[in-house]
Scaffold this motif. Structure first.
Motif, mmCIF file in Angstrom:
data_model
loop_
_atom_site.group_PDB
_atom_site.id
_atom_site.type_symbol
_atom_site.label_atom_id
_atom_site.label_comp_id
_atom_site.label_asym_id
_atom_site.label_seq_id
_atom_site.Cartn_x
_atom_site.Cartn_y
_atom_site.Cartn_z
ATOM 1 N N UNK A 14 -6.946 -53.532 -14.823
ATOM 2 C CA UNK A 14 -6.801 -54.235 -13.552
ATOM 3 C C UNK A 14 -5.344 -54.167 -13.082
ATOM 4 N N UNK A 15 -5.145 -53.780 -11.831
ATOM 5 C CA UNK A 15 -3.795 -53.695 -11.279
ATOM 6 C C UNK A 15 -3.637 -54.696 -10.143
ATOM 7 N N UNK A 16 -2.616 -55.527 -10.255
ATOM 8 C CA UNK A 16 -2.354 -56.538 -9.234
ATOM 9 C C UNK A 16 -1.682 -55.937 -8.019
ATOM 10 N N UNK A 138 -13.845 -44.921 -12.231
ATOM 11 C CA UNK A 138 -14.391 -45.768 -11.159
ATOM 12 C C UNK A 138 -13.304 -46.728 -10.696
ATOM 13 N N UNK A 139 -12.949 -46.651 -9.431
ATOM 14 C CA UNK A 139 -11.904 -47.529 -8.898
ATOM 15 C C UNK A 139 -12.565 -48.588 -8.014
ATOM 16 N N UNK A 140 -12.531 -49.839 -8.470
ATOM 17 C CA UNK A 140 -13.315 -50.900 -7.832
ATOM 18 C C UNK A 140 -12.419 -51.862 -7.061
ATOM 19 N N UNK A 141 -12.861 -52.208 -5.882
ATOM 20 C CA UNK A 141 -12.174 -53.235 -5.100
ATOM 21 C C UNK A 141 -12.375 -54.579 -5.786
ATOM 22 N N UNK A 142 -11.290 -55.233 -6.162
ATOM 23 C CA UNK A 142 -11.396 -56.538 -6.799
ATOM 24 C C UNK A 142 -11.684 -57.620 -5.771
ATOM 25 N N UNK A 143 -11.937 -58.849 -6.268
ATOM 26 C CA UNK A 143 -11.880 -60.044 -5.413
ATOM 27 C C UNK A 143 -13.113 -60.240 -4.552
ATOM 28 N N UNK A 144 -14.074 -59.313 -4.565
ATOM 29 C CA UNK A 144 -15.164 -59.421 -3.607
ATOM 30 C C UNK A 144 -16.536 -59.252 -4.230
ATOM 31 N N UNK A 145 -17.529 -59.769 -3.541
ATOM 32 C CA UNK A 145 -18.902 -59.617 -3.974
ATOM 33 C C UNK A 145 -19.829 -59.742 -2.778
ATOM 34 N N UNK A 156 -11.880 -66.300 -4.390
ATOM 35 C CA UNK A 156 -10.734 -67.204 -4.488
ATOM 36 C C UNK A 156 -9.478 -66.403 -4.750
ATOM 37 N N UNK A 157 -8.337 -66.940 -4.321
ATOM 38 C CA UNK A 157 -7.079 -66.194 -4.454
ATOM 39 C C UNK A 157 -6.852 -65.781 -5.910
ATOM 40 N N UNK A 158 -6.414 -64.562 -6.083
ATOM 41 C CA UNK A 158 -6.222 -64.035 -7.429
ATOM 42 C C UNK A 158 -7.523 -63.562 -8.064
ATOM 43 N N UNK A 159 -8.579 -63.498 -7.271
ATOM 44 C CA UNK A 159 -9.912 -63.247 -7.808
ATOM 45 C C UNK A 159 -10.159 -61.867 -8.405
ATOM 46 N N UNK A 160 -9.248 -60.932 -8.201
ATOM 47 C CA UNK A 160 -9.448 -59.612 -8.810
ATOM 48 C C UNK A 160 -9.457 -59.684 -10.328
ATOM 49 N N UNK A 161 -8.747 -60.645 -10.879
ATOM 50 C CA UNK A 161 -8.787 -60.842 -12.333
ATOM 51 C C UNK A 161 -10.214 -61.133 -12.779
#
Ligand code: ASP
Ligand code: MG
Length: 423
Positions: A14-16, A138-145, A156-161
């Motif tokens: 995971x990259x911030x 596989x490069x995935x967009x974090x934070x979303x569903x 929520x903020x920081x949700x890519x973690x």
């Protein structure tokens, strides 16, 4: 499909946002990922929006609508990760490696419908499995569903973690690596405490406390997930190859080898609300906090005391995140009316300083030592809360940095780890 391929370790990386803040950093990250793959790993990458993109999108929305609906906010904010995932896949492809980018509708991440704070309810990893089996990164967009009506949600903020850990769980990854712009987890914020040390290993429970206490290294929910499914996390820098900090399950080490206090944290995004002169009858707290819970406002410390002004009345003071202060105050107005009594005062000028460590379980006097060192620094303690492994104090925000430095010194956290006897 060959058996060998199946047995290559699966790594979620995971990259911030700061690690991909500009094209150069993005290319650097692409090379890190390619190295990881060429070392013989299967790689699933989760990426945050570039730099301050999310904040910029929020600012932009405020210029258009003072109170934008959460559903549209989610669609807007998720665009940041859509951009960064596409660009990062391109950066990998430019270096001659196979990659494919994905955003929410393709990821199989199902959430509830609480826009801007959605929770993951289910992950269908079929598509991602197929991609990595075919040799793609596989490069995935974090934070979303996606929620049940196929609307885009964010976590929520920081949700890519959380995305990263949840994918690690769903895909049964061997490790989840969290790349950031710091070298790992520190005994305190090094910008505040120059002597702060990098922690090599820290337990899930300690990290959970730290994350909720203002150490902004990882999002709390992601650590809960990792703990629940026992996925080891490795928090490390995207700018160098140094080993970072491992977040792991508690080991069976002798208590004497554990530091009593692992780290000191300060959360300056706190606000205190006091409901004054409430009737002292059953159900008051239930109404007060029930209303806040309905509005998804998290309440932290709660202290009830008898009113200074009136016999038979109570004051209840509690803390919320400063970002929730306005909403909380609004939400409480009708509740007070309903209770036919009481008024509200609030302060946005507080901070929470905390010490954390599992070693506290077996040591007396840790809290007393904390209070003593705050007293010596002339810091007034407004509220206190404790758990088995932490002590937190609400203090004036302007004293927070000084308090952290004092506590770090008092518990000797800057010291080198003690050498083995006889060495
Ligand atoms: N981009 C989102 C945020 O800034 C999610 C994340 O960074 O993890 O909060
Ligand atoms: Mg971000």
């Amino acid at each position: 499909m060959s058996g060998d391929r199946e047995h290559r370790p699966l790594v979620v990386m995971k990259f911030g946002g700061s690690s991909v803040a500009n094209p150069d950093r993005m290319k650097n990250v692409a090379r890190r990922i390619i190295d990881k793959k060429r070392e013989g790993n299967r790689c699933v990458v989760v990426v945050s929006a570039m730099g301050d993109t999310t904040d910029d999108l929020i600012d932009l929305s405020k210029k258009i609508n003072a109170d934008p609906p959460d559903r549209e906010m989610d669609l807007l904010m998720s665009a940041g990760e859509q951009i960064s995932s596409a660009l990062l896949a391109m950066a990998i492809q430019a270096e001659g490696e196979k990659a494919a980018a994905f955003f929410a509708p393709q990821l199989g991440i199902r959430t509830d419908s609480v826009h801007t704070k959605a929770r993951i309810v289910e992950i269908d990893g079929t598509r991602l499995q197929k991609e990595i089996t075919n040799g793609n990164i596989a490069v995935c967009a974090g934070f979303q569903g996606l929620d049940a009506s196929n609307d885009i949600t964010t976590l929520g903020r920081g949700g890519s973690d959380t995305t990263a850990v949840a994918l690690a769980v769903a895909l049964k990854a061997d490790v989840c690596e969290v790349y950031t712009d710091v070298d790992g987890i520190y005994t305190a914020d090094p910008r505040v405490v120059p002597e702060a040390r990098k922690i090599e290993r820290i337990y899930f429970d300690e990290m959970l406390e730290l994350a909720s206490l203002g150490a902004k290294v990882m999002m709390n929910r992601s650590i809960e997930f990792a703990k629940k499914y026992n996925i080891p996390l490795h928090v490390r820098s995207s700018l160098n190859g140094n080993a970072g900090s491992w977040i792991i399950e508690e080991e069976e080490t002798p208590m004497m080898e554990r530091p009593i206090v692992r780290a000191v944290a300060a959360d300056k995004d706190q606000a205190r609300i006091t409901a004054i002169d409430l009737p002292d009858v059953p159900g008051v707290a239930a109404k007060l906090f029930g209303g806040l819970a309905e509005s998804n406002i998290n309440v932290d410390m709660i202290v009830q005391s008898s009113s200074e002004h009136e016999i038979g009345k109570n004051d209840i003071a509690f803390t919320v995140a400063s970002t929730d202060l306005k909403r909380a105050v609004e939400r409480l107005k009708p509740v007070l009316k309903d209770l036919s009594g009481g008024s509200i005062v609030f302060s946005d000028d507080v901070a929470k300083v905390s010490i954390v460590g599992v070693g506290m379980r077996s040591h007396a006097g840790v809290a007393a030592k904390m209070f003593k060192s705050l007293a010596a620094a002339g810091v007034n303690i407004e509220m206190i809360s404790t758990s088995e492994i932490k002590v937190s104090c609400i203090i004036s925000r302007s004293k927070a940095d000084e308090a952290v430095r004092r506590l770090h010194a008092a518990f000797e956290l800057g010291r080198q780890a003690p050498v083995a006897a006889g060495a």
